[in-house]
Design a protein around this motif. Sequence first.
Motif, PDB file in Angstrom:
ATOM      1  N   ALA A 149       0.852  -1.189   0.000  1.00 58.07           N
ATOM      2  CA  ALA A 149       0.000   0.000   0.000  1.00 58.07           C
ATOM      3  C   ALA A 149       0.887   1.239   0.000  1.00 58.07           C
ATOM      4  O   ALA A 149       1.940   1.264   0.635  1.00 58.07           O
ATOM      5  CB  ALA A 149      -0.891  -0.004   1.238  1.00 58.07           C
ATOM      6  N   PRO A 150       0.477   2.290  -0.723  1.00 60.47           N
ATOM      7  CA  PRO A 150       1.308   3.487  -0.785  1.00 60.47           C
ATOM      8  C   PRO A 150       1.361   4.209   0.556  1.00 60.47           C
ATOM      9  O   PRO A 150       0.379   4.264   1.296  1.00 60.47           O
ATOM     10  CB  PRO A 150       0.608   4.345  -1.841  1.00 60.47           C
ATOM     11  CG  PRO A 150      -0.810   3.873  -1.840  1.00 60.47           C
ATOM     12  CD  PRO A 150      -0.737   2.411  -1.541  1.00 60.47           C
ATOM     13  N   ALA A 151       2.530   4.727   0.852  1.00 62.82           N
ATOM     14  CA  ALA A 151       2.660   5.535   2.064  1.00 62.82           C
ATOM     15  C   ALA A 151       1.968   6.877   1.834  1.00 62.82           C
ATOM     16  O   ALA A 151       1.770   7.302   0.695  1.00 62.82           O
ATOM     17  CB  ALA A 151       4.134   5.744   2.394  1.00 62.82           C
ATOM     18  N   GLN A 192       2.779   9.541  -1.043  1.00 56.52           N
ATOM     19  CA  GLN A 192       3.530   8.948  -2.148  1.00 56.52           C
ATOM     20  C   GLN A 192       2.703   8.973  -3.428  1.00 56.52           C
ATOM     21  O   GLN A 192       1.511   8.664  -3.414  1.00 56.52           O
ATOM     22  CB  GLN A 192       3.908   7.500  -1.828  1.00 56.52           C
ATOM     23  CG  GLN A 192       5.273   7.343  -1.204  1.00 56.52           C
ATOM     24  CD  GLN A 192       5.694   5.887  -1.182  1.00 56.52           C
ATOM     25  OE1 GLN A 192       5.022   5.046  -0.589  1.00 56.52           O
ATOM     26  NE2 GLN A 192       6.801   5.592  -1.825  1.00 56.52           N
ATOM     27  N   LYS A 193       3.344   9.301  -4.528  1.00 55.05           N
ATOM     28  CA  LYS A 193       2.668   9.315  -5.810  1.00 55.05           C
ATOM     29  C   LYS A 193       2.752   7.940  -6.452  1.00 55.05           C
ATOM     30  O   LYS A 193       3.793   7.281  -6.449  1.00 55.05           O
ATOM     31  CB  LYS A 193       3.314  10.353  -6.736  1.00 55.05           C
ATOM     32  CG  LYS A 193       3.092  11.785  -6.318  1.00 55.05           C
ATOM     33  CD  LYS A 193       3.734  12.745  -7.328  1.00 55.05           C
ATOM     34  CE  LYS A 193       3.500  14.192  -6.923  1.00 55.05           C
ATOM     35  NZ  LYS A 193       4.145  15.132  -7.885  1.00 55.05           N
ATOM     36  N   LYS A 219      -2.321   1.998  -9.268  1.00 57.16           N
ATOM     37  CA  LYS A 219      -3.087   2.758 -10.268  1.00 57.16           C
ATOM     38  C   LYS A 219      -2.551   2.509 -11.672  1.00 57.16           C
ATOM     39  O   LYS A 219      -3.321   2.394 -12.634  1.00 57.16           O
ATOM     40  CB  LYS A 219      -3.037   4.255  -9.937  1.00 57.16           C
ATOM     41  CG  LYS A 219      -3.891   4.667  -8.756  1.00 57.16           C
ATOM     42  CD  LYS A 219      -3.647   6.117  -8.360  1.00 57.16           C
ATOM     43  CE  LYS A 219      -3.983   7.087  -9.476  1.00 57.16           C
ATOM     44  NZ  LYS A 219      -3.782   8.507  -9.037  1.00 57.16           N
ATOM     45  N   PHE A 220      -1.235   2.428 -11.785  1.00 60.76           N
ATOM     46  CA  PHE A 220      -0.620   2.203 -13.096  1.00 60.76           C
ATOM     47  C   PHE A 220      -0.990   0.820 -13.631  1.00 60.76           C
ATOM     48  O   PHE A 220      -1.385   0.670 -14.792  1.00 60.76           O
ATOM     49  CB  PHE A 220       0.893   2.358 -12.987  1.00 60.76           C
ATOM     50  CG  PHE A 220       1.616   2.339 -14.311  1.00 60.76           C
ATOM     51  CD1 PHE A 220       1.067   2.933 -15.444  1.00 60.76           C
ATOM     52  CD2 PHE A 220       2.859   1.730 -14.424  1.00 60.76           C
ATOM     53  CE1 PHE A 220       1.749   2.924 -16.667  1.00 60.76           C
ATOM     54  CE2 PHE A 220       3.546   1.714 -15.630  1.00 60.76           C
ATOM     55  CZ  PHE A 220       2.988   2.312 -16.759  1.00 60.76           C
ATOM     56  N   SER A 257      -4.088  -2.546 -17.290  1.00 55.33           N
ATOM     57  CA  SER A 257      -4.980  -3.696 -17.446  1.00 55.33           C
ATOM     58  C   SER A 257      -6.285  -3.295 -18.124  1.00 55.33           C
ATOM     59  O   SER A 257      -6.794  -4.015 -18.998  1.00 55.33           O
ATOM     60  CB  SER A 257      -5.260  -4.328 -16.083  1.00 55.33           C
ATOM     61  OG  SER A 257      -4.077  -4.819 -15.494  1.00 55.33           O
ATOM     62  N   LYS A 258      -6.811  -2.136 -17.740  1.00 51.55           N
ATOM     63  CA  LYS A 258      -8.043  -1.642 -18.365  1.00 51.55           C
ATOM     64  C   LYS A 258      -7.813  -1.342 -19.843  1.00 51.55           C
ATOM     65  O   LYS A 258      -8.667  -1.649 -20.692  1.00 51.55           O
ATOM     66  CB  LYS A 258      -8.489  -0.375 -17.640  1.00 51.55           C
ATOM     67  CG  LYS A 258      -9.767   0.275 -18.210  1.00 51.55           C
ATOM     68  CD  LYS A 258     -10.982  -0.625 -18.060  1.00 51.55           C
ATOM     69  CE  LYS A 258     -12.288   0.132 -18.237  1.00 51.55           C
ATOM     70  NZ  LYS A 258     -12.397   0.885 -19.490  1.00 51.55           N
TER      71      LYS A 258
END
Length: 304
Positions: A44-46, A49-50, A268-269, A274-275
């Motif tokens: 999970a992003p901190a 963080q981007k 997200k990337f 995948s989409k």
Amino acid sequence: MKRTRVLPVTCLVATMLSACAAPPPPPLASSATAAPQAEQPTAAPAAGQKDLLDIIKERGVMRVSTDANYAPQSYFDEKTKTWTGFDIDVAYEVGRRLGVKVEFVTPDWSAITAGNWAGRWDVSIGSMTITPERQKVLDFTPPYYYTAAQFGVRADLKDAIQDLSDLEGKTVCVGESTVYEQYLNGTLEMEGEVIPPPKNAKVATVKTDLECIQSMQAGRKDYDAVLTAANVLADAIKKGAPVVTLGPTVFADRVGISIDKAAQPNAKFLAALSKIVEDMHADGTLSAISKKYYDGFDLTKLTK
């Protein structure tokens, strides 16, 4: 690896190389070989963080690792100074749908499959087969196309080598760190059906599979045979390479776009990629690109 029946994709190369009207059937989907879904990153992003997607969009450029010598998937035309190929077109279309430009980089294949890219590139759109071993260090989208592994032998040896068993003690050339090298060394982990490799074959590795065939074209006798993707072999033979196909295809490749697990956060990337793959399947874009580079054949669908 246990012996199983011959893959339905055996006719992939045969159809490409003959005047048969029917297109080559891709690998069969089954409960054991169904196309994987997009993976879920575990970290999970901190706070603050981007995600890698945000970084790429702010930069305006997506850096894609590729191979300059892997026709018809990807190659750099020195005369026109342009990139061409199936994977190249896919990468440009992914970039267009993300709203960013595409920049290609050419690291060694072994560096791409090893993961831990340290931000040197963002994504691999380079015909990477999805395997359990690679999934330990890379996250994959669902497959964007399918191919199969096919042996080829030097044309001057076609009478002496007529069956996979005839490769015993012979030198087979493969790209380094590929599933083809793993297959010959008996270390390949692969869903679906796999025909056992020839016994005691000598494995010779080069930077990319196509170098094996180019060596044969140059008249060198270093290698007796090559193992590569069926579509790569078919394209080379069509262009006059002194190679003939040998036996059935030996396993099916499910090919995905991959990103580095270590490049966190990247959820997200991965979801966006995948989409895009799913959308490109649904709207026919992937099929059209496949037909453009593979003599009208659609390698983007499994046969149910």
